[in-house]
Design a protein around this motif. Structure first.
Motif, PDB file in Angstrom:
ATOM      1  N   SER A  43      84.064  73.379  69.047  1.00  0.00           N
ATOM      2  CA  SER A  43      84.545  74.256  70.122  1.00  0.00           C
ATOM      3  C   SER A  43      84.841  75.665  69.649  1.00  0.00           C
ATOM      4  O   SER A  43      85.021  76.560  70.471  1.00  0.00           O
ATOM      5  CB  SER A  43      85.828  73.680  70.710  1.00  0.00           C
ATOM      6  OG  SER A  43      86.912  73.920  69.829  1.00  0.00           O
ATOM      7  N   CYS A  76      84.987  66.741  64.753  1.00  0.00           N
ATOM      8  CA  CYS A  76      84.972  68.128  65.247  1.00  0.00           C
ATOM      9  C   CYS A  76      83.981  68.248  66.408  1.00  0.00           C
ATOM     10  O   CYS A  76      82.852  67.774  66.328  1.00  0.00           O
ATOM     11  CB  CYS A  76      84.591  69.070  64.114  1.00  0.00           C
ATOM     12  SG  CYS A  76      84.246  70.740  64.680  1.00  0.00           S
ATOM     13  N   GLN A  77      84.437  68.886  67.477  1.00  0.00           N
ATOM     14  CA  GLN A  77      83.618  69.031  68.687  1.00  0.00           C
ATOM     15  C   GLN A  77      82.942  70.402  68.759  1.00  0.00           C
ATOM     16  O   GLN A  77      82.424  70.791  69.794  1.00  0.00           O
ATOM     17  CB  GLN A  77      84.509  68.842  69.917  1.00  0.00           C
ATOM     18  CG  GLN A  77      85.281  67.525  69.912  1.00  0.00           C
ATOM     19  CD  GLN A  77      84.389  66.336  70.158  1.00  0.00           C
ATOM     20  OE1 GLN A  77      83.756  66.242  71.198  1.00  0.00           O
ATOM     21  NE2 GLN A  77      84.304  65.440  69.181  1.00  0.00           N
ATOM     22  N   CYS A 124      89.593  76.682  66.543  1.00  0.00           N
ATOM     23  CA  CYS A 124      90.581  76.278  65.522  1.00  0.00           C
ATOM     24  C   CYS A 124      91.842  77.149  65.514  1.00  0.00           C
ATOM     25  O   CYS A 124      92.947  76.643  65.343  1.00  0.00           O
ATOM     26  CB  CYS A 124      89.956  76.329  64.133  1.00  0.00           C
ATOM     27  SG  CYS A 124      88.597  75.193  63.882  1.00  0.00           S
ATOM     28  N   CYS A 132      93.666  73.003  67.558  1.00  0.00           N
ATOM     29  CA  CYS A 132      92.557  72.143  67.984  1.00  0.00           C
ATOM     30  C   CYS A 132      93.034  71.161  69.048  1.00  0.00           C
ATOM     31  O   CYS A 132      93.844  70.276  68.765  1.00  0.00           O
ATOM     32  CB  CYS A 132      91.999  71.382  66.776  1.00  0.00           C
ATOM     33  SG  CYS A 132      90.668  70.269  67.243  1.00  0.00           S
TER      34      CYS A 132
HETATM   35  S1  SF4 Z   1      89.107  73.499  67.257  1.00  0.00           S
HETATM   36 FE1  SF4 Z   1      87.961  73.575  65.331  1.00  0.00          FE
HETATM   37  S2  SF4 Z   1      88.105  71.455  64.558  1.00  0.00           S
HETATM   38 FE2  SF4 Z   1      88.693  71.371  66.712  1.00  0.00          FE
HETATM   39  S3  SF4 Z   1      86.800  70.855  67.730  1.00  0.00           S
HETATM   40 FE3  SF4 Z   1      86.964  73.070  67.770  1.00  0.00          FE
HETATM   41  S4  SF4 Z   1      85.818  73.797  65.961  1.00  0.00           S
HETATM   42 FE4  SF4 Z   1      86.207  71.590  65.716  1.00  0.00          FE
END
Ligand code: SF4
Ligand SMILES: Cc1cc2nc3c(=O)[nH]c(=O)nc-3n(C[C@H](O)[C@H](O)[C@H](O)COP(=O)(O)OP(=O)(O)OC[C@H]3O[C@@H](n4cnc5c(N)ncnc54)[C@H](O)[C@@H]3O)c2cc1C
Lengths: 545, 170
Positions: free
Chosen positions: A222, A219-220, A225, A229
Motif C-alpha cells: 500500500s 505486506c499489501q 508505512c 500500517c
Molecule cells: S503500510 Fe507498508 S507494510 Fe503495510 S501493507 Fe503498506 S507497504 Fe506493506
C-alpha cells in the motif's frame, strides 16, 4: 536486595523492544516503561478511514523537544549543496544564511519510531565497523561485523525480513525468512537507468514480510508505512518483539509513563528510575536498568539527571554524553516520468544501489542510493494536490501529467561523527519540566565532499532514467530532517572517548545500560540503522546476567 | 478492508446527488447572499472544468456554502474577500468576477496570491478556500477516475509491479 523487577527498560522502540523481548524470553522479570500509548493498527492509523489525508496522523504528533537556539551558518560557496527548484530544467538554489530548523522524525508510542518506519532492514557493511582503521576518521566499533552476524540473523527472523539471499552487499547465509519483494514499476524504471550506468540496483531488504508470518497479513504494497500500517503487516516492534515479550509472561508494559529522572546511590550506581504517569512521579527499582529512549532523549535524560555523584549528568564523567551526534545526510531529486508508473503503489523504499557504500578515493565515507515513489502524505491525490503549487487549469493539468508518475531518486550518506556535533540541555523546560535540547550539528569537509559526489551521481542517474520533468532538489544540509539519528552515547573500549562498553553498559556504572541508536559509533555508510540497533539489543540482553 | 471513499457529490454527467441540498440565499443579509455567484466562480477558478469535471460540476461550491453558513463570522470574512476579488476584477476588466473569462479570473487570483500586505487577509482567506476545495475535489471518485487512482483496500495492490511494462532492453 529484593526488587520487583530484574530489569527496567525505558523506551519500547527498536532498541528497547528487542532488549525487553530477549530479557523476558530468558526468564528475567522486566518492566517496560513507555512514554506513549499502545496504538491499534485497526483503528488508530489515518488510512483506516475515508479521506484519511484530512486527518492528523497521531504518529507524527510533535512533542516539545528543542530549544532551537543554535543556528549553523551556511557559507556562500556551499549553496550548491542546498535545496532548490528546477525552473525550465535548470536548478535554482538560493542561499539560506543558516541551516533550517532541525526536524526530528520519530514516533512516541509502543514500538517507537518503527511505527513510522519504512521497514528497511539493513545489516551494516563490514567496513562500517572500522572507519578509523580503514579511512582515518571516527572510532572503530568495539566489535566487528562477524560478532554481530548471528544477532542480525536472529533479528531478521523475528521481523520476517524479506530479502534476496543473492544480494552480495547483505551477506546473510541462506534464505531470508520471506522472499524479496519484486520491484515496483518505478524501481524497474530506475533499474533500467542504473544499468545504463553500470550500477546494480537490487531489491531492498525489508521488514515488510512478503509472506504471512505469525498470523499477520503479508505486506499489501500500500505504500503507507509512514502513516502506520493498517494491515498490521509491517514488522514494527509492537507487533513483533513486544508481542513475544508479552507472550513470555515475564514482561509488564507500562504505557504513558515518561522516564523523568535517574537516581544514583553513593556507590555511583543507579538506585531507581523515576517516571511520570498521570502527572504523578513514581519511583521504581530493579537490579538493572536499560535506557532506550532514542539518540536524542537518552542523552537528554542522562544530562538532565544531575546527581550528587554525577553533577554533569549520569555517565558523563568525560563529557562524552551528547557528543558525536549523527544525522541523516540526504539528497533527493523529485521528478516525473511520462509513463503511468502508479508511484503510490508498492513498498515505499523497495530498491537500493549499494555500489558506493564502500568509499573509493578520494572519498573517505560512503553512501547508498535509493528510489521512492510517493513518500509520506504525497501518496494520495489530495495530498499531492496540496503540495503541487498553483491552482486552476495549470494545476489540474499538472496533476494529470504527474500524479502517479512521480519518482524520487535519493542518496543517503554517512555523517562523520564529530565531537562538536552535539546535544546539550537548555535552561528552558518542556511542559513536564524536562529541560529542552539544544542541538548543534554541521557538515564538515568530508561530509560535504561525499555529499557533492552523491549529488552528482543522483543527477547522472536521473538523466539515465530519462526523468525529463525534474521539480525539486532536496538537501538535508539546508533543510535538516532526520529519521536516522545516532551516536550521542557511543560505545567504545576507552571510557575517556565513549559512554558505554560493547555491551551497552555505561562506563563506571555496574547496573546501567543503553540499548538504542545513541550507542552507534557510526551510521553504516548510508544504510538504515534499525536492524543494527535491534541486533545490538539482542547482544546486550544476551550478555546481561 | 476499511477504506471506503466518501461518496461525492452531485449530479455531474448523471452522477447521483449525495450532498444535502442547501437553501440558496439562506444566509442573505448576514452572509454572502448575492455574492454567491462570485463564490461559485471562485471555486470554479480553483478547479475549472475542462475535458474532466471541475469543482462546481461536483457541487463543491454548494457544499462549502452549506458548510460555512453556520458560522456567521466566517461568512462575513468570506464576503469581505469576495468583495476584494470583485473590486479588483472591476478595476482590471470592468466586470464582476463571475462575469470574467476563466483567463481573467485566473489572473486576478494570481495577483491576489502574489500580493503583498495590502491583500494579506484576502490572500489567507483564498488559500484556505483553495485547500478546502482541493480537499473535497481530490477525494472524490471523479477525480480518482481522472487520475487513474485506486485507493488502497483489502488485498492491497497486487499489481504494484505491473503498472507499466518497462522496457529494460535498451
Ligand atoms: S503500510 Fe507498508 S507494510 Fe503495510 S501493507 Fe503498506 S507497504 Fe506493506
Ligand atoms: C518516518 C521514519 C522512517 C524510518 N525508516 C526507517 C527504515 O526504513 N529503516 C530503518 O532502519 N530505520 C528507519 N527509521 C529510523 C528508525 O525507526 C530508528 O532509527 C529506530 O527506531 C531508533 O530506535 P531507538 O530504539 O533508538 O528509538 P525509537 O525507536 O525512537 O524508540 C524510543 C522509544 O522511547 C520512548 N521514549 C522516549 N522518551 C521516553 C521517556 N522519557 N520515557 C519513556 N519512554 C520514552 C519513545 O516513545 C519510543 O517508543 C525511520 C524513522 C522514521 C521516523
Amino acid at each position: 536486595m529484593e526488587y520487583d523487577y530484574d530489569v527496567i527498560v525505558a523506551g519500547s522502540g527498536a532498541g528497547g523492544g528487542f532488549c525487553a523481548m530477549a530479557l523476558a524470553e530468558k526468564g528475567m522479570k522486566v518492566l517496560l516503561l513507555e512514554r506513549g500509548k499502545q496504538f491499534d493498527y485497526r483503528t488508530d492509523y489515518p488510512m483506516n478511514y475515508p479521506n484519511w489525508e484530512l486527518k492528523a496522523n497521531p504518529l507524527s504528533t510533535l512533542y516539545e523537544t528543542f530549544d532551537h537556539g543554535l543556528a549553523v551558518k551556511i557559507s556562500k560557496q556551499d549553496v550548491d549543496i542546498c535545496s532548490g527548484e528546477f525552473i525550465d530544467g535548470k536548478l535554482m538554489q538560493t542561499h539560506p544564511h543558516s541551516r533550517g530548523v532541525f526536524q526530528y522524525q520519530r514516533a512516541i508510542g509502543v514500538g517507537g519510531s518503527t511505527l513510522r518506519y519504512q521497514g528497511e532492514a539493513h545489516r551494516f557493511a563490514g567496513h562500517a565497523f572500522k572507519p578509523e582503521t580503514l579511512f582515518g576518521w571516527g572510532q572503530d566499533w568495539p566489535l566487528d561485523y562477524d560478532e554481530l552476524a548471528r544477532y542480525y540473523r536472529e533479528a531478521e527472523n523475528v521481523l520476517g525480513v524479506a530479502g534476496d539471499p543473492a544480494n552480495p552487499f547483505k551477506n546473510r547465509r541462506g534464505e531470508y525468512p520471506t522472499p524479496a519483494h519484486s520491484l515496483s514499476s518505478r524501481s524497474q524504471l530506475a533499474k533500467a537507468g542504473a544499468q545504463k550506468l553500470g550500477w546494480t540496483l537490487l531489491p531492498n531488504t525489508l521488514a515488510l514480510p512478503s509472506k504471512s508470518i505469525d498470523g499477520r497479513l503479508a505486506c499489501q504494497h500500500s505504500g503507507g508505512c509512514v502513516q502506520g500500517c493498517i494491515f498490521g503487516a509491517k514488522s514494527s516492534v509492537d507487533l513483533t518483539a513486544i508481542k513475544r515479550a508479552q507472550a513470555s509472561g515475564n514482561m509488564t508494559l507500562m504505557t504513558n509513563a515518561r522516564l523523568f529522572q535517574i537516581e544514583t546511590n553513593n556507590a555511583g550506581n543507579v538506585s531507581g528510575f523515576v517516571y511520570k504517569h498521570k502527572g504523578q512521579l513514581v519511583k521504581v527499582k530493579a537490579n538493572k536498568y536499560v535506557l532506550a529512549l532514542g539518540a536524542i532523549e537518552t542523552p537528554r535524560l542522562l544530562l538532565a539527571s544531575q546527581t550528587g555523584k554525577y553533577p554533569a549528568g549520569v555517565g558523563n564523567h568525560h563529557d562524552n554524553v551528547g557528543r558525536y551526534f549523527m544525522e541523516t545526510i540526504m539528497a533527493m531529486i523529485t521528478g516525473s516520468v511520462d509513463q503511468p508508473i502508479h508511484s503510490y503503489k508498492g513498498p515505499p523504499l523497495d530498491a537500493r544501489i549499494w555500489d558506493f557504500c564502500l568509499p573509493k578515493r578520494p572519498l573517505k565515507s560512503g553512501f547508498v542510493l535509493g528510489v521512492a515513489g510517493s513518500l509520506g502524505r504525497r501518496l494520495s491525490p489530495v495530498s499531492y494536490a496540496w503540495r503541487t503549487p498553483g491552482f486552476g487549469l495549470d494545476h489540474k493539468q499538472t496533476m494529470r501529467r504527474t500524479f502517479g508518475k512521480d519518482i524520487q531518486l535519493f542518496g543517503i550518506a554517512e555523517h562523520i561523527p564529530h565531537p562538536d556535533n552535539r546535544i546539550v540541555i537548555s535552561d528552558k523546560k518542556d511542559i513536564d519540566g524536562m529541560p529542552l535540547v539544544q542541538l548543534y550539528s554541521d557538515y564538515h569537509d568530508q561530509d560535504k565532499k561525499t555529499f557533492r559526489v552523491m549529488r552528482d551521481k543522483i543527477f547522472q542517474w536521473t538523466d539515465a532514467c530519462e526523468i525529463k520533468s525534474k521539480r525539486r532538489f532536496y538537501s538535508t544540509y539546508s533543510q535538516p530532517s532526520a529519521a536516522h539519528v545516532a551516536g550521542t552515547c557511543r560505545m567504545g573500549t576507552n571510557p575517556e572517548t565513549s559512554v558505554t562498553n560493547e555491551f551497552g553498559q555505561v562506563h563506571g556504572l555496574d547496573n546501567l545500560y543503553i540499548s538504542d541508536a545513541s550507542i552507534l559509533p557510526t551510521l553504516g555508510a548510508g544504510d538504515s540503522p534499525s536492524l543494527t540497533i535491534q541486533a545490538l539489543a539482542l547482544r546486550i540482553a544476551a550478555n546481561m546476567q | 478492508m476499511r477504506i471506503a471513499r466518501r461518496n461525492l457529490l452531485v449530479s455531474v454527467m448523471g452522477l447521483t446527488l449525495s450532498i444535502p441540498l442547501i437553501k440558496r440565499y439562506a444566509v442573505g443579509g448576514q452572509g454572502i447572499g448575492d455574492l454567491e455567484d462570485s463564490f461559485s466562480a471562485l471555486i470554479d477558478t480553483f478547479v475549472p472544468t475542462d475535458e474532466y469535471p471541475g469543482a462546481t460540476d461536483l457541487g463543491i461550491d454548494l457544499e462549502l456554502i452549506n458548510l460555512f453558513q453556520e458560522n456567521k463570522t466566517y461568512w462575513h470574512s468570506i464576503s469581505e474577500s469576495l468583495k476584494a476579488v470583485n473590486q479588483l476584477s472591476r478595476k482590471l476588466y470592468s466586470v464582476n468576477f463571475q462575469d470574467g473569462s476563466l483567463e481573467q479570473r485566473t489572473s486576478i487570483l494570481e495577483i491576489l496570491f502574489a500580493s503583498d500586505s495590502e491583500h494579506e487577509k484576502t490572500k489567507l482567506q483564498l488559500r484556505t478556500l483553495l485547500n478546502r476545495t482541493f480537499g473535497l475535489f481530490y477525494t472524490s471518485q471523479p477525480a480518482f477516475d481522472m487520475l487513474d487512482y485506486h485507493p488502497p483496500s483489502e488485498g492491497g495492490y497486487p499489481d504494484y509491479d505491473r503498472s507499466v511494462p518497462i522496457d529494460t532492453s535498451k
